[in-house]
Design a protein around this motif. Structure first.
Motif, PDB file in Angstrom:
ATOM      1  N   ASP B   6       0.886  -1.159   0.000  1.00 40.68           N
ATOM      2  CA  ASP B   6       0.000   0.000   0.000  1.00 40.68           C
ATOM      3  C   ASP B   6       0.925   1.209   0.000  1.00 40.68           C
ATOM      4  OD1 ASP B   6      -1.614   2.100   0.679  1.00 40.68           O
ATOM      5  OD2 ASP B   6      -1.781   1.489   2.787  1.00 40.68           O
ATOM      6  N   GLY B   9       0.867   3.360   3.144  1.00 40.30           N
ATOM      7  CA  GLY B   9       1.310   2.595   4.311  1.00 40.30           C
ATOM      8  C   GLY B   9       2.789   2.300   4.236  1.00 40.30           C
ATOM      9  N   ARG B  12       4.826   5.277   5.066  1.00 38.84           N
ATOM     10  CA  ARG B  12       4.808   5.466   6.532  1.00 38.84           C
ATOM     11  C   ARG B  12       5.802   4.498   7.190  1.00 38.84           C
ATOM     12  NH1 ARG B  12       0.322   3.025  10.188  1.00 38.84           N
ATOM     13  NH2 ARG B  12       1.074   3.652  12.226  1.00 38.84           N
ATOM     14  N   ALA B  13       5.825   3.252   6.680  1.00 38.14           N
ATOM     15  CA  ALA B  13       6.725   2.251   7.261  1.00 38.14           C
ATOM     16  C   ALA B  13       8.188   2.630   7.043  1.00 38.14           C
ATOM     17  CB  ALA B  13       6.441   0.882   6.643  1.00 38.14           C
ATOM     18  N   TRP B  28       5.141   2.209  16.574  1.00 40.94           N
ATOM     19  CA  TRP B  28       4.533   2.184  15.233  1.00 40.94           C
ATOM     20  C   TRP B  28       3.093   2.674  15.266  1.00 40.94           C
ATOM     21  CZ3 TRP B  28       4.783   2.314  10.246  1.00 40.94           C
ATOM     22  CH2 TRP B  28       3.801   1.728   9.437  1.00 40.94           C
ATOM     23  N   GLU B  32       3.390   8.778  12.578  1.00 42.87           N
ATOM     24  CA  GLU B  32       2.617   9.401  11.494  1.00 42.87           C
ATOM     25  C   GLU B  32       3.471   9.908  10.350  1.00 42.87           C
ATOM     26  OE1 GLU B  32       0.304  12.363  13.478  1.00 42.87           O
ATOM     27  OE2 GLU B  32      -1.271  10.921  14.023  1.00 42.87           O
ATOM     28  N   ALA B  34       6.491   9.916   7.216  1.00 47.76           N
ATOM     29  CA  ALA B  34       6.627   9.139   5.983  1.00 47.76           C
ATOM     30  C   ALA B  34       8.061   9.271   5.487  1.00 47.76           C
ATOM     31  CB  ALA B  34       5.657   9.636   4.916  1.00 47.76           C
ATOM     32  N   SER B  84       1.492  -4.097  10.360  1.00 48.24           N
ATOM     33  CA  SER B  84       0.076  -3.889  10.033  1.00 48.24           C
ATOM     34  C   SER B  84      -0.107  -2.435   9.578  1.00 48.24           C
ATOM     35  CB  SER B  84      -0.805  -4.172  11.256  1.00 48.24           C
ATOM     36  OG  SER B  84      -0.426  -3.339  12.312  1.00 48.24           O
ATOM     37  N   GLY B  85      -0.810  -2.272   8.514  1.00 53.77           N
ATOM     38  CA  GLY B  85      -1.028  -0.931   7.993  1.00 53.77           C
ATOM     39  C   GLY B  85      -0.027  -0.531   6.932  1.00 53.77           C
ATOM     40  N   ALA B  86       1.008  -1.367   6.721  1.00 59.46           N
ATOM     41  CA  ALA B  86       1.999  -1.032   5.698  1.00 59.46           C
ATOM     42  C   ALA B  86       1.684  -1.722   4.379  1.00 59.46           C
ATOM     43  CB  ALA B  86       3.393  -1.427   6.163  1.00 59.46           C
ATOM     44  N   GLU B  88      -1.408  -3.900   1.906  1.00 63.93           N
ATOM     45  CA  GLU B  88      -2.806  -4.262   1.707  1.00 63.93           C
ATOM     46  C   GLU B  88      -3.018  -5.672   2.245  1.00 63.93           C
ATOM     47  OE1 GLU B  88      -5.160  -2.514   0.551  1.00 63.93           O
ATOM     48  OE2 GLU B  88      -4.329  -0.941  -0.724  1.00 63.93           O
ATOM     49  N   ASP B  98       0.993  -5.393  14.551  1.00 62.94           N
ATOM     50  CA  ASP B  98       1.497  -4.196  15.228  1.00 62.94           C
ATOM     51  C   ASP B  98       2.666  -4.671  16.093  1.00 62.94           C
ATOM     52  OD1 ASP B  98       2.110  -2.201  17.036  1.00 62.94           O
ATOM     53  OD2 ASP B  98       0.038  -1.516  17.184  1.00 62.94           O
TER      54      ASP B  98
END
Lengths: 404, 369
Positions: B6, B9, B12-13, B28, B32, B34, B84-86, B88, B98
């Motif tokens: 993603d 995401g 951000r990672a 993590w 917020e 990037a 998680s969140g990095a 899809e 997380d």
């Protein structure tokens, strides 16, 4: 620097033992064709994989220290094509895969190709349970299935299973840095197909087509039926605590499983429970779609991965026919008796050799002066004065013959 | 992390990756920022979280940060996990996580690999030159509980009094069986490896007592060789100097906490993959243990659930020794398990905290292993 490196990273139970056996036995013939299979023992690439991934394996890892760097060094020094193959490489992490590729010359002049052989999950799931059982596992089939189907994948069994079986993820870890045309997916044909078809596919992708190789297998990883696997699992449960890994491998895995119980081919075969077929179908469909999307070189047919439909005569190894298990147990006992008898003969031979050696030694001691000296020393040791004299004599003689 | 990344995401990672590499310790979950890709692949959640915790604990040198991010957890276990969140959601691969939800065990696996590399790089300390052998020394053998016997024997050897020789008395050293079982597991952890304490001790009290700390069996073996009059059971360690005729008591083992032994056990597992077994043992005992010995914390003790069974084993051992008529220095009832302050098993959290402290200490490199 090798111009071309063919790196076969799995997956298990896809004819890898046969492939590695053929490559090892034919390594001199391959060398004459400019192909390097760098191995001084049949499990050399297994040891290298253990070293690369820092993976303990029942004490074998002690023999693996430095094995990957030695293997990679041989590959780098070779001019021509080199082949490396071991199925446990499938579980390498991205950093381990990156280290392996770099050490083989990726990005430094070598053309590294990744080869992965794949078989349908309908056969792989029961085969992996059986492989676990042949490595001392004692958990029932249903417990294994529950762990494998649990999305959390947080047990040793499930993390290993998906680590070595999940094709798109393995290809992500190993191949994210390679162009898709250098990634070759070899599919295992469905059961009942032509005998040599899988070898044909391997030989095409590894560039062995047209070479005169001895294809007679000496080592393979044969399968067991339902009662036989159940028996080994029960043996594990009973003997695991007392049988060392070094003894388990030759006695249970080799003697019982591979050489004895695998000969019983008329018993029911292990299979995927019918209720899991729909789930396996969904997983497989997503893998096929992903692999097609990525544009890898597929040798065979991705639809080989769909697997056979559910069997109508499914037998659960958790509720086997006890009479069949008992028959298998009788065969196992017979094998153990014959092996024990063989070892007794070996022992008797060794005893005879030892006795001969002792007699020869005694004959050399039979000189009268030796016997006189021996008697004197024994007498002197009985008294304090004698011991003192002996001590003084030994010190004067200039060397200590004091026993521990 | 390639196919289903993603872009938002992932940026951000990579931003978090750069933040951690620069010494940041923001979790993590609340990150917020990037950033652009800072490597060929994004390290796993385990490596990133370990670096975050190291940053929170102290100053992490740049080379150590790089090593953490490139490390792989040795052995079997969970693979490197995505954040998680990095990425899809995908139909394959382990579920992203997380990093704050990772169990300490996962971080400890990565850390043990790094620490093993440090221990290997540090090499073995130089051994002091042993003193000349004293011809008039008391001839002795020192066996039994390995944590009691091995360091004393080594110290005596260094002082010119090696074991063995004609007429040696055999000193079988021991204490209460609960402590001896902990000692046996410690010796194995610092030697050729041992399973986790909970698993090992359960088996040891259920089956037979391990040979070295089964004083009755050990004594019987030596009785066969040298006769009962030359075998001494030593439960009062204060008697050792007199029995080996030295003024100064031989050195005892450095005390280790439960978490220190557990950390050493895990580092040893990785060292076993890097060096031959005897070198592994020497590196653990001579390079790692002195660094662990200063760590505070509770000692390991026999879990209460095993005391009753161990009491039965100790009683049988005591009776066998008395029946055989050996000279006993100390109270024979000293073999019975006794209550000691400590914890019944090591904790992953404690071992992780100790391991992080050692990583941050960065010892001098000697490189003689």
């Amino acid at each position: 620097m090798s111009t071309r490196v063919l790196l076969h990273v799995g997956t298990p139970k896809t004819g890898t033992s046969y492939l590695q056996d053929v490559l090892f036995r034919n390594r001199r013939r391959l060398a004459r064709s400019g192909i390097l299979y760098p191995a001084d023992r049949f499990d050399a690439h297994f040891l290298a994989a253990l070293d690369l991934m820092r993976m303990p394996w029942g004490g074998l890892e002690a023999e693996a220290v430095g094995a990957w760097d030695r293997l990679a060094g041989q590959v780098r020094r070779h001019r021509g094509t080199a082949i490396i193959s071991h199925e446990i490489l499938a579980t390498a992490s991205r950093s381990q895969a990156g280290r392996a590729l770099t050490s083989l010359g990726h990005g430094d002049g070598s053309e590294v190709h990744l080869v992965i052989s794949a078989r349908d999950l309908v056969r792989q799931i029961p085969a992996e349970w059986q492989e676990n059982v042949k490595h001392r596992a004692a958990l029932p089939y249903r417990a294994f299935l529950e762990q494998v189907t649990d999305p959390a994948r947080d047990t040793r069994i499930s993390s290993w299973f998906w680590g070595v079986q999940e094709l798109p993820d393995i290809l992500d870890r190993w191949g994210h840095d390679l162009p898709p045309e250098r990634i070759h997916v070899v599919t295992v044909p469905p059961a009942g197909g032509p005998q040599q078809l899988l070898w044909k596919r391997f030989s095409v992708v590894l560039g062995l087509d047209g070479l005169d190789l001895d294809l007679e297998a000496e080592r393979a990883n044969p399968s067991l039926g339902v009662p036989e696997t159940t028996l080994v699992r029960r043996i594990n449960r009973a003997a695991n605590q007392e049988l060392d890994p070094a003894d388990y491998r030759p006695l249970v895995r080799e003697l019982l499983a591979h050489h004895t119980l695998s000969q019983r081919t008329s018993s029911p075969r292990l299979a995927l429970p019918p209720d899991l077929h729909p789930w396996v179908g969904e997983v497989t469909a997503s893998w096929i779609a992903e692999i097609e999307k990525r544009g890898y070189d597929v040798v065979g047919d991705l639809h080989d991965l769909v697997g056979a439909p559910p069997t109508t005569d499914y037998v659960s190894p958790d509720q086997p026919d006890e009479a069949q298990v008992a028959e298998a147990a009788v065969d196992a006992i017979k094998a153990v008796l014959l092996e024990t008898a063989r070892l007794r003969h070996v022992e008797a031979g060794l005893r005879a050799e030892l006795l001969d050696t002792q007699r020869a030694l005694e004959r050399s001691y039979l000189r009268p002066t030796y016997r006189w000296r021996e008697r004197s020393v024994r007498r002197l040791q009985e008294g304090r004065l004698g011991r003192g004299l002996l001590k003084a004599y030994r010190r004067a003689r200039g060397r200590s013959s004091e026993p521990a | 992390m390639t196919a289903d990344a993603d872009p938002g995401g992932l940026r951000r990672a990579w931003g978090w990756h750069a933040h951690l590499r620069d010494g940041g310790a923001t979790p993590w979950r609340v990150w917020e920022g990037a950033g652009e890709p800072g490597g060929r692949y994004l390290p796993g959640a385990q490596q990133l979280e370990l670096l975050r915790r190291l940053n929170a604990a102290g100053d992490v040198p740049a080379d150590l940060a790089a090593r953490v991010l490139e490390a792989s957890a040795p052995g079997r276990g969970r693979p490197d996990l995505e954040l998680s969140g990095a990425v899809e959601p995908r139909a394959f691969g382990p579920a992203p996580i997380d990093p704050a939800d990772l169990p300490d065990e996962e971080l400890l696996r990565v850390l043990a690999g790094l620490l093993a590399e440090d221990v290997l790089a540090a090499g073995l300390p130089e051994s002091p030159r042993p003193r000349a052998i004293r011809p008039w020394r008391q001839r002795y053998r020192m066996v039994g509980d390995p944590v009691l016997a091995d360091p004393r024997r080594e110290d005596l050897t260094a002082r010119g009094r090696p074991p063995g020789g004609r007429g040696s008395v055999v000193l079988v050293l021991g204490s209460d069986l609960g402590e001896m079982l902990v000692h046996e597991w410690t010796a194995r952890s610092l030697g050729y490896g041992a399973p986790p304490f909970r698993e090992w001790v359960g088996r040891a009290v259920r089956d037979t007592v391990p040979q070295r700390v089964d004083l009755a069996r050990t004594a019987a073996v030596w009785r066969e060789r040298v006769g009962a009059p030359r075998v001494r059971i030593v439960l009062d360690l204060g008697a050792v100097p007199r029995l080996v005729r030295v003024r100064r008591a031989p050195a005892a083992a450095l005390p280790l906490t439960a978490d220190a032994i557990e950390l050493a056990r895990r580092v040893g597992q990785v060292l076993g993959l890097l060096v031959a077994p005897p070198v592994r043992r020497d590196l653990l005992r001579r390079t790692l243990v002195p660094r662990l010995a200063t760590s505070p914390g509770p000692a390991l003790v026999l879990p209460a659930r095993h005391v009753e069974r161990a009491h039965g084993q100790a009683t049988r051992m005591r009776d066998a020794l008395l029946r055989a008529g050996y000279a006993v220095h100390g109270d024979p009832d000293g073999l019975l398990p006794t209550e000691r302050p400590g914890v019944p098993e090591p904790s992953d959290a404690g071992a992780l905290a100790l391991g992080m402290r050692l990583l941050l200490e960065q010892p001098e490199k000697r490189g003689t292993a």
